[in-house]
Design an enzyme around this catalytic site. Structure first.
Site, PDB file in Angstrom:
ATOM      1  N   GLU A   1     -38.214 -67.516  17.113  1.00 37.05           N
ATOM      2  CA  GLU A   1     -38.484 -66.653  15.958  1.00 37.05           C
ATOM      3  C   GLU A   1     -37.429 -66.855  14.876  1.00 37.05           C
ATOM      4  O   GLU A   1     -36.426 -67.535  15.071  1.00 37.05           O
ATOM      5  CB  GLU A   1     -38.464 -65.175  16.387  1.00 37.05           C
ATOM      6  CG  GLU A   1     -39.837 -64.585  16.686  1.00 37.05           C
ATOM      7  CD  GLU A   1     -40.624 -64.248  15.420  1.00 37.05           C
ATOM      8  OE1 GLU A   1     -40.155 -64.595  14.297  1.00 37.05           O
ATOM      9  OE2 GLU A   1     -41.707 -63.677  15.545  1.00 37.05           O
TER      10      GLU A   1
ATOM     11  N   ASN B   1     -43.019 -56.899  11.561  1.00 37.37           N
ATOM     12  CA  ASN B   1     -42.848 -58.346  11.495  1.00 37.37           C
ATOM     13  C   ASN B   1     -42.446 -58.794  10.101  1.00 37.37           C
ATOM     14  O   ASN B   1     -41.579 -58.189   9.487  1.00 37.37           O
ATOM     15  CB  ASN B   1     -44.103 -59.052  12.025  1.00 37.37           C
ATOM     16  CG  ASN B   1     -43.817 -59.782  13.329  1.00 37.37           C
ATOM     17  OD1 ASN B   1     -42.785 -60.432  13.469  1.00 37.37           O
ATOM     18  ND2 ASN B   1     -44.719 -59.681  14.289  1.00 37.37           N
TER      19      ASN B   1
ATOM     20  N   ASP C   1     -47.742 -63.000  11.655  1.00 34.77           N
ATOM     21  CA  ASP C   1     -46.447 -62.770  12.300  1.00 34.77           C
ATOM     22  C   ASP C   1     -45.357 -62.815  11.227  1.00 34.77           C
ATOM     23  O   ASP C   1     -45.321 -61.969  10.361  1.00 34.77           O
ATOM     24  CB  ASP C   1     -46.258 -63.817  13.413  1.00 34.77           C
ATOM     25  CG  ASP C   1     -45.198 -63.427  14.433  1.00 34.77           C
ATOM     26  OD1 ASP C   1     -44.207 -62.790  14.046  1.00 34.77           O
ATOM     27  OD2 ASP C   1     -45.350 -63.783  15.620  1.00 34.77           O
TER      28      ASP C   1
END
Length: 283
Positions: free
Chosen positions: A16, A144, A194
């Site tokens: 991420e 997110n 996302d």
């Protein structure tokens, strides 16, 4: 479709948060569930890995050097010499940190979510360098992607299960947001939005979890580009490199019964566009 490269072949559980650090010429990225902070220097290929004490949702550069970390139990500071201290410590059982972004005024907008993804169990908070915290959105599910328009007057935000990229009016004077409205909605079967980043043209790039792609939306919400990728769980994207023209993309392996060979790797699309320089955290 634009060709991708493999910047770092890895098997991150939940890769991420790619973030370009101009002060060091390195890309920062994390593996949330493995509690790892990765760095990658594209000029040399050198990589480092540091283990954090708990799950880490995001890491960003600080204005005076060092890093700010969005951690399971709050927001912490890592000094250039490696010393760690809490800026804001607020453990909540069953909750962890997720994505975060630095606003034009240098504040950190830090998201949280429940491990079980219970609806409304997360938050989006504004954290300033002195440690003060304001909960801006008190009832989100999977906080997110967050980003700002080139003029700093719009803020984009994703609460993943809504399937939307939302846009707010943002006040550069006091950091307030208002007028929440949808910019775009991801259709059924195309995955879930996302992480996101905003380019110099004001377009919003969004990673699609279970969609195997990154999309670019214009400031009016029109889909004008799709980059198809070799693994379904695409998590986030950011521009990096000395001229901010390479798009870096993180991916995940978590929950995949048969991960692709590149699931969990850091990917790169050279010359994808032109990114915006991101402010450092003012703490």
């Amino acid at each position: 479709m634009t060709a991708y490269e493999v910047a770092v072949r890895a098997e991150a559980t939940l890769g991420e948060g790619p973030t370009w650090d101009p002060a060091t010429g390195r890309l920062l990225w994390i593996d949330i569930l493995a509690s790892r902070l990765h760095t990658y220097d594209p000029s040399t290929g050198r990589r480092t890995v540091r283990t954090t004490e708990q799950h880490v949702g995001a890491v960003k550069p600080r204005a005076g050097g060092g890093l700010v970390l969005n951690l399971r139990d709050g927001v912490g500071l890592l000094d250039p010499d490696g010393t760690f201290r809490w800026l804001h410590h607020e453990p909540v059982p069953g909750r962890r940190a997720n994505d975060a972004a630095v606003a034009p005024d240098g504040s950190l907008w830090a998201g949280t979510m429940r491990y079980d993804e219970a609806p409304g169990g997360g938050t989006l908070s504004r954290v300033t360098g002195d440690g003060s915290v304001e909960v801006v959105l008190p009832s989100v599910t999977v906080s997110n992607g967050t980003g700002w328009s080139p003029d700093g007057r719009l803020m984009y935000y994703i609460d993943t299960p809504t399937r939307r990229i939302d846009v707010f009016d943002y006040s550069p004077d006091d950091g307030r947001v208002s007028g929440r409205r949808p910019l775009a909605e991801i259709e059924e079967g195309a995955g879930f939005p996302d992480g996101l980043t905003v380019d110099a043209d004001g377009c919003v790039w969004v990673a699609l979890w279970d969609g195997g792609a990154v999309r670019r939306y214009t400031p009016t919400g029109h889909l004008d580009r799709t980059i198809t990728l070799p693994t379904p769980r695409v998590t986030a994207c950011a521009f990096g490199g000395p001229d901010l023209t390479d798009l870096y993309i993180t991916t995940a392996r978590v929950g995949l019964t048969a991960p692709s060979p590149l699931s969990g790797s850091l990917l790169r699309v050279p010359g994808a566009g032109k990114g915006l320089p991101h402010p450092a955290f003012s703490g």
